[in-house]
Write a protein that holds these residues in place. Structure first.
Motif, mmCIF file in Angstrom:
data_model
loop_
_atom_site.group_PDB
_atom_site.id
_atom_site.type_symbol
_atom_site.label_atom_id
_atom_site.label_comp_id
_atom_site.label_asym_id
_atom_site.label_seq_id
_atom_site.Cartn_x
_atom_site.Cartn_y
_atom_site.Cartn_z
ATOM 1 N N ALA A 2 -42.234 37.458 -45.771
ATOM 2 C CA ALA A 2 -42.292 37.036 -44.370
ATOM 3 C C ALA A 2 -42.602 35.548 -44.265
ATOM 4 O O ALA A 2 -42.482 34.973 -43.181
ATOM 5 N N GLY A 3 -42.988 34.946 -45.353
ATOM 6 C CA GLY A 3 -43.321 33.527 -45.352
ATOM 7 C C GLY A 3 -44.828 33.348 -45.326
ATOM 8 O O GLY A 3 -45.510 33.815 -44.414
ATOM 9 N N LEU A 4 -45.334 32.671 -46.328
ATOM 10 C CA LEU A 4 -46.777 32.532 -46.473
ATOM 11 C C LEU A 4 -47.069 31.121 -46.958
ATOM 12 O O LEU A 4 -46.352 30.577 -47.801
ATOM 13 N N SER A 5 -48.109 30.536 -46.424
ATOM 14 C CA SER A 5 -48.454 29.170 -46.825
ATOM 15 C C SER A 5 -48.990 29.171 -48.248
ATOM 16 O O SER A 5 -49.470 30.182 -48.752
ATOM 17 N N SER A 6 -48.923 28.003 -48.882
ATOM 18 C CA SER A 6 -49.382 27.893 -50.277
ATOM 19 C C SER A 6 -50.881 28.147 -50.383
ATOM 20 O O SER A 6 -51.352 28.680 -51.390
ATOM 21 N N SER A 7 -51.656 27.794 -49.387
ATOM 22 C CA SER A 7 -53.099 28.048 -49.450
ATOM 23 C C SER A 7 -53.388 29.552 -49.415
ATOM 24 O O SER A 7 -54.291 30.028 -50.102
ATOM 25 N N HIS A 8 -52.619 30.314 -48.636
ATOM 26 C CA HIS A 8 -52.784 31.772 -48.593
ATOM 27 C C HIS A 8 -52.385 32.393 -49.938
ATOM 28 O O HIS A 8 -53.046 33.307 -50.420
ATOM 29 N N VAL A 9 -51.323 31.846 -50.516
ATOM 30 C CA VAL A 9 -50.884 32.350 -51.826
ATOM 31 C C VAL A 9 -51.976 32.096 -52.857
ATOM 32 O O VAL A 9 -52.307 32.970 -53.667
ATOM 33 N N ARG A 10 -52.564 30.913 -52.822
ATOM 34 C CA ARG A 10 -53.644 30.568 -53.741
ATOM 35 C C ARG A 10 -54.854 31.498 -53.526
ATOM 36 O O ARG A 10 -55.475 31.964 -54.481
ATOM 37 N N ASN A 11 -55.193 31.773 -52.283
ATOM 38 C CA ASN A 11 -56.293 32.690 -51.976
ATOM 39 C C ASN A 11 -56.012 34.086 -52.552
ATOM 40 O O ASN A 11 -56.910 34.727 -53.121
ATOM 41 N N PHE A 12 -54.779 34.546 -52.355
ATOM 42 C CA PHE A 12 -54.393 35.839 -52.909
ATOM 43 C C PHE A 12 -54.544 35.828 -54.426
ATOM 44 O O PHE A 12 -55.095 36.761 -55.015
ATOM 45 N N GLN A 13 -54.046 34.771 -55.054
ATOM 46 C CA GLN A 13 -54.104 34.680 -56.514
ATOM 47 C C GLN A 13 -55.544 34.610 -57.010
ATOM 48 O O GLN A 13 -55.894 35.236 -58.022
ATOM 49 N N ASP A 14 -56.387 33.876 -56.301
ATOM 50 C CA ASP A 14 -57.803 33.811 -56.680
ATOM 51 C C ASP A 14 -58.457 35.196 -56.584
ATOM 52 O O ASP A 14 -59.226 35.604 -57.464
ATOM 53 N N PHE A 15 -58.136 35.879 -55.502
ATOM 54 C CA PHE A 15 -58.712 37.203 -55.319
ATOM 55 C C PHE A 15 -58.205 38.161 -56.400
ATOM 56 O O PHE A 15 -58.982 38.962 -56.944
ATOM 57 N N ILE A 16 -56.922 38.082 -56.733
ATOM 58 C CA ILE A 16 -56.355 38.922 -57.796
ATOM 59 C C ILE A 16 -57.065 38.611 -59.124
ATOM 60 O O ILE A 16 -57.379 39.515 -59.902
ATOM 61 N N GLY A 17 -57.339 37.325 -59.380
ATOM 62 C CA GLY A 17 -58.069 36.939 -60.593
ATOM 63 C C GLY A 17 -59.455 37.559 -60.626
ATOM 64 O O GLY A 17 -59.905 38.059 -61.658
ATOM 65 N N THR A 18 -60.149 37.514 -59.494
ATOM 66 C CA THR A 18 -61.481 38.127 -59.400
ATOM 67 C C THR A 18 -61.380 39.632 -59.623
ATOM 68 O O THR A 18 -62.201 40.233 -60.339
ATOM 69 N N LEU A 19 -60.369 40.230 -59.023
ATOM 70 C CA LEU A 19 -60.146 41.664 -59.164
ATOM 71 C C LEU A 19 -59.834 42.024 -60.629
ATOM 72 O O LEU A 19 -60.338 43.025 -61.149
ATOM 73 N N ASP A 20 -59.047 41.175 -61.287
ATOM 74 C CA ASP A 20 -58.737 41.402 -62.706
ATOM 75 C C ASP A 20 -60.005 41.358 -63.555
ATOM 76 O O ASP A 20 -60.162 42.148 -64.496
ATOM 77 N N GLY A 21 -60.907 40.441 -63.232
ATOM 78 C CA GLY A 21 -62.187 40.375 -63.950
ATOM 79 C C GLY A 21 -62.993 41.646 -63.759
ATOM 80 O O GLY A 21 -63.572 42.179 -64.719
ATOM 81 N N ALA A 22 -63.038 42.131 -62.531
ATOM 82 C CA ALA A 22 -63.763 43.375 -62.244
ATOM 83 C C ALA A 22 -63.112 44.553 -62.976
ATOM 84 O O ALA A 22 -63.810 45.441 -63.494
ATOM 85 N N ILE A 23 -61.792 44.548 -63.052
ATOM 86 C CA ILE A 23 -61.071 45.620 -63.754
ATOM 87 C C ILE A 23 -61.416 45.595 -65.240
ATOM 88 O O ILE A 23 -61.663 46.644 -65.844
ATOM 89 N N GLU A 24 -61.448 44.416 -65.833
ATOM 90 C CA GLU A 24 -61.786 44.311 -67.259
ATOM 91 C C GLU A 24 -63.216 44.776 -67.523
ATOM 92 O O GLU A 24 -63.481 45.453 -68.522
ATOM 93 N N GLN A 25 -64.138 44.409 -66.631
ATOM 94 C CA GLN A 25 -65.521 44.876 -66.788
ATOM 95 C C GLN A 25 -65.579 46.403 -66.681
ATOM 96 O O GLN A 25 -66.281 47.064 -67.459
ATOM 97 N N GLN A 26 -64.844 46.942 -65.735
ATOM 98 C CA GLN A 26 -64.846 48.397 -65.558
ATOM 99 C C GLN A 26 -64.181 49.088 -66.741
ATOM 100 O O GLN A 26 -64.599 50.166 -67.145
ATOM 101 N N ARG A 27 -63.149 48.470 -67.302
ATOM 102 C CA ARG A 27 -62.517 49.026 -68.513
ATOM 103 C C ARG A 27 -63.544 49.087 -69.651
ATOM 104 O O ARG A 27 -63.611 50.075 -70.384
ATOM 105 N N ALA A 28 -64.319 48.023 -69.789
ATOM 106 C CA ALA A 28 -65.345 47.994 -70.842
ATOM 107 C C ALA A 28 -66.378 49.102 -70.613
ATOM 108 O O ALA A 28 -66.796 49.786 -71.566
#
Length: 151
Positions: free
Chosen positions: A59-85
């Motif tokens: 739908a069209g998203l600004s680069s700052s929103h994309v960066r926010n999404f990516q940052d959140f995904i990174g945080t989520l990935d960290g939580a996933i790795e901790q939970q995997r451990a």
């Protein structure tokens, strides 16, 4: 009777240890289920978030929103790795708990088998004694009758 007391004590102790191992195994199973459930929830949440990002990017998203999404995904990935451990730790604890329970159960079964053998041996000995006593009574009666018939 002296043989029974130590064996009964050993069986009781083995039963108590097996019961405790069973309780611990249940707790470990619950912890494992909980950890695996949290991991699954995080993975599902990550996928939903990625799907939402994909939809919003179409739908069209600004680069700052994309960066926010990516940052959140990174945080989520960290939580996933901790939970995997944590899930791997829960797996390991569960495997050890299962082994502990199996060892305790095997020990209890060994004592039960030994107890059954002792009981069978006692029954056999008692049966032989009763047969011997019966034979002696029959023999006495025979000799008593034989003595009276000869008179």
């Amino acid at each position: 009777m002296p043989n029974k007391l130590p064996l009964a004590t050993l069986i009781e102790l083995a039963q108590n240890k097996t019961d405790e191992a069973t309780r611990r195994l249940g707790q470990l199973q619950n912890a494992h289920t909980s950890a695996a459930g949290k991991l699954e929830m995080l993975l599902q949440y990550r996928q939903e978030y990625l799907d939402q990002l994909q939809h919003q990017m179409q739908a069209g998203l600004s680069s700052s929103h994309v960066r926010n999404f990516q940052d959140f995904i990174g945080t989520l990935d960290g939580a996933i790795e901790q939970q995997r451990a944590l899930t791997v730790q829960a797996d390991t604890r569960l495997a050890h708990g299962r082994g502990d329970w199996q060892n305790n159960k095997r020990r209890l079964n060994s004592f039960d088998t030994l107890s059954n053998r002792v009981r069978q041996q006692e029954m056999l000995t008692l049966g032989k004694k009763e047969q011997r006593d019966s034979d002696e009574r029959t023999s006495r009666q025979f000799y008593l009758r034989a003595g009276t018939v000869a008179d």
